[in-house]
Motif scaffolding. Sequence first.
Motif, mmCIF file in Angstrom:
data_model
loop_
_atom_site.group_PDB
_atom_site.id
_atom_site.type_symbol
_atom_site.label_atom_id
_atom_site.label_comp_id
_atom_site.label_asym_id
_atom_site.label_seq_id
_atom_site.Cartn_x
_atom_site.Cartn_y
_atom_site.Cartn_z
ATOM 1 N N LYS A 78 0.832 -1.208 0.000
ATOM 2 C CA LYS A 78 0.000 0.000 0.000
ATOM 3 C C LYS A 78 0.864 1.255 0.000
ATOM 4 N N LEU A 79 1.919 1.256 0.816
ATOM 5 C CA LEU A 79 2.812 2.405 0.841
ATOM 6 C C LEU A 79 3.519 2.576 -0.500
ATOM 7 N N ALA A 80 3.896 1.457 -1.125
ATOM 8 C CA ALA A 80 4.535 1.544 -2.441
ATOM 9 C C ALA A 80 3.576 2.168 -3.459
ATOM 10 N N GLU A 81 2.294 1.767 -3.387
ATOM 11 C CA GLU A 81 1.305 2.358 -4.290
ATOM 12 C C GLU A 81 1.143 3.850 -4.010
ATOM 13 N N SER A 82 1.076 4.201 -2.708
ATOM 14 C CA SER A 82 0.906 5.616 -2.353
ATOM 15 C C SER A 82 2.120 6.428 -2.781
ATOM 16 N N THR A 83 3.321 5.878 -2.556
ATOM 17 C CA THR A 83 4.533 6.581 -2.969
ATOM 18 C C THR A 83 4.588 6.725 -4.485
ATOM 19 N N ASN A 84 4.169 5.682 -5.174
ATOM 20 C CA ASN A 84 4.140 5.751 -6.638
ATOM 21 C C ASN A 84 3.159 6.834 -7.107
ATOM 22 N N LEU A 85 1.997 6.920 -6.433
ATOM 23 C CA LEU A 85 1.032 7.959 -6.771
ATOM 24 C C LEU A 85 1.608 9.345 -6.465
ATOM 25 N N PHE A 86 2.339 9.447 -5.337
ATOM 26 C CA PHE A 86 2.960 10.722 -4.985
ATOM 27 C C PHE A 86 3.951 11.147 -6.069
ATOM 28 N N MET A 87 4.823 10.221 -6.468
ATOM 29 C CA MET A 87 5.816 10.554 -7.485
ATOM 30 C C MET A 87 5.143 10.873 -8.821
ATOM 31 N N THR A 88 4.100 10.118 -9.160
ATOM 32 C CA THR A 88 3.381 10.384 -10.401
ATOM 33 C C THR A 88 2.732 11.760 -10.359
ATOM 34 N N SER A 89 2.160 12.097 -9.195
ATOM 35 C CA SER A 89 1.533 13.412 -9.032
ATOM 36 C C SER A 89 2.569 14.525 -9.151
ATOM 37 N N ALA A 90 3.759 14.306 -8.547
ATOM 38 C CA ALA A 90 4.812 15.315 -8.634
ATOM 39 C C ALA A 90 5.272 15.501 -10.081
ATOM 40 N N ILE A 91 5.427 14.404 -10.799
ATOM 41 C CA ILE A 91 5.835 14.477 -12.208
ATOM 42 C C ILE A 91 4.765 15.188 -13.034
ATOM 43 N N ASP A 92 3.479 14.854 -12.756
ATOM 44 C CA ASP A 92 2.387 15.512 -13.492
ATOM 45 C C ASP A 92 2.362 17.015 -13.220
ATOM 46 N N ARG A 93 2.655 17.377 -11.951
ATOM 47 C CA ARG A 93 2.670 18.814 -11.623
ATOM 48 C C ARG A 93 3.769 19.534 -12.395
ATOM 49 N N LEU A 94 4.946 18.916 -12.475
ATOM 50 C CA LEU A 94 6.029 19.511 -13.256
ATOM 51 C C LEU A 94 5.690 19.538 -14.741
ATOM 52 N N SER A 95 5.043 18.482 -15.217
ATOM 53 C CA SER A 95 4.676 18.422 -16.633
ATOM 54 C C SER A 95 3.686 19.516 -16.984
ATOM 55 N N TYR A 96 2.725 19.748 -16.097
ATOM 56 C CA TYR A 96 1.742 20.810 -16.339
ATOM 57 C C TYR A 96 2.437 22.177 -16.397
ATOM 58 N N ARG A 117 4.843 28.535 -6.725
ATOM 59 C CA ARG A 117 3.603 27.760 -6.621
ATOM 60 C C ARG A 117 3.865 26.256 -6.670
ATOM 61 N N ILE A 118 4.810 25.826 -7.489
ATOM 62 C CA ILE A 118 5.125 24.392 -7.539
ATOM 63 C C ILE A 118 5.647 23.917 -6.186
ATOM 64 N N ARG A 119 6.531 24.716 -5.565
ATOM 65 C CA ARG A 119 7.127 24.298 -4.298
ATOM 66 C C ARG A 119 6.103 24.270 -3.164
ATOM 67 N N LEU A 120 5.231 25.275 -3.150
ATOM 68 C CA LEU A 120 4.283 25.389 -2.043
ATOM 69 C C LEU A 120 3.043 24.523 -2.229
ATOM 70 N N ASP A 121 2.796 24.099 -3.463
ATOM 71 C CA ASP A 121 1.613 23.277 -3.739
ATOM 72 C C ASP A 121 1.776 21.892 -3.120
ATOM 73 N N SER A 122 0.995 21.603 -2.089
ATOM 74 C CA SER A 122 0.957 20.293 -1.405
ATOM 75 C C SER A 122 2.300 19.900 -0.805
ATOM 76 N N ASN A 123 3.254 20.843 -0.778
ATOM 77 C CA ASN A 123 4.545 20.575 -0.127
ATOM 78 C C ASN A 123 5.247 19.380 -0.755
ATOM 79 N N ARG A 124 5.107 19.209 -2.086
ATOM 80 C CA ARG A 124 5.723 18.056 -2.739
ATOM 81 C C ARG A 124 7.257 18.189 -2.788
#
Length: 546
Positions: A78-96, A117-124
């Motif tokens: 579950k943590l691996a899935e959550s971490t994967n989602l976190f990394m995917t979300s961070a990559i998507d934020r940079l891509s946007y 805004r990228i740095r402060l958004d969700s503290n990623r």
Amino acid sequence: MPGGSSFSRCRQGVMSTVNLTPFSRRAARRLNLRTLILSLCLLTVLLTLAISLYASYTVQRQLLIQTTLEANRVYASKLAESTNLFMTSAIDRLSYSAHRLSGQLHNAGQLQDVVDRIRLDSNRFNSTIIVAADGEILAYSPQKVYPAGQHVASPESLAALRQRALYISEPFTAPSGRLIIFIAQPIITADGQYQGYVAGTIYLQEHNALDTLLGEHPYKDGSNLYVVDEQGRLIYHSQSQRVGEYVERNPVVSELIQGNSGSQQVNNTQGTSMLAGFAMVPTTRWGIVAQRPMASVTSELNHLMFVTVRNALPLLLVALLLIGWLTRLITRPLHQLAQVAHHLDDQQALHHTNNVRDWYAEAGQLKRAMQTGLRMMQHKIDRLSQESLTDPLTGLVNRRGLEQVLAQWSQNQQRFTLIMLDIDHFKRVNDAFGHDVGDLVLCYIADQLRQHSRAEDICCRCGGEEFMMLLPDVSAEQALAVAERLRLQVAGQNSPAGQPVTLSLGLAQFPETATAVVPLLKQVDLALYAAKHAGRNQTMAAQPAP
């Protein structure tokens, strides 16, 4: 069996010589039978209690271990899935952000607003940066004044410029001494021109969203969590001072380096026995390990076992006192039953128990139990004897049983016909379909033998693919007809292999073909060989003795 009858006579003789003489009865009276019974009962109770506790402890301990291993494996997954989602979300934020910045790198104020805004958004990310295609730093957050025209110089930043695609670095130590992960997303215009990249860094030893995700461990039982990269280096640990340490010698980490997920009981690099579940993060190839000390798993069980023993001791004492009191009452009939028990191999043992005076209920129960046991023992002996004469795969008589029947029939001059049959090319069945199908074919042939035999006929498997049928009181013509019906039936239908098999059969008669068992077997074997030599799938009869 002759040997068995002489052995029985020997046992009866021994039994007759051990009848209690006056001297032996006086010797028996000198023994404290009550003390012996009490000692035996005490030993039995203690052993039973010890075995029960040990078995219960072992089962419960193994169950706890398996449950904990599975729980840790699921939690790590579950943590691996959550971490994967976190990394995917961070990559998507940079891509946007990279998409929005395409063609807009000339506006310094807008660039600074984007990285903030990228740095402060969700503290990623702990820091963010925009770099032009030539390596010039255009914006940085938290805001920092760079000399005009300053360029990036770190190997990871330069690697991102060279790659011109999504870039995720291995954890590395920055000049500031921080352990960092660097993620860069290229900025590309609509016409495909590369303008640089927007990137974020995650400080593995400082607070951020990833640290929050991994640091919230729901179990308060000594469990802990850590994350390693592909080289076996700790990039997250509850003890932050251990971050950056290489633990590739840990067996669980070795499994993760090989790309495996699962659970395992292991001694960690500090020598502590742990129950670990582990899983991979697909986007980064990190390994997440959730583990619990073995000692914390078994401590509660150890306390439960202690309480169980403590509560059982008073009951044990009461039981021993009761046994002592009952021993005074059962001495005499028990002594008589013990004499019978000393000679259970005597064929008259069951008869001897009838002479025991069971003048109270317990003695009667023990007497009946012994009688039941004697009957069961005799039944088991008979059953084991039967099993020793039976082929375990097909249920037919085995070679040993065949030899006994042949010896008995030849001794009694019983007239019979012997059919020996062999499955043609059986090795091809095993080679083509496997031994499991081969076993099914053997059982199928055994069923065919049963269907083509009478109640008084004997069907047996001699070994491998070789079978025999013993047909008492039949003529050669009748036996040949049975053999041919069997052969045609088998050849005319599909076997468990999905296709027909064929049989070669040899036939011989006692005493017409041979007057002794060994020559008879030789003749029927020659007949079978002749059937095979003539092309198989046929029946050959042995020639009568001259």
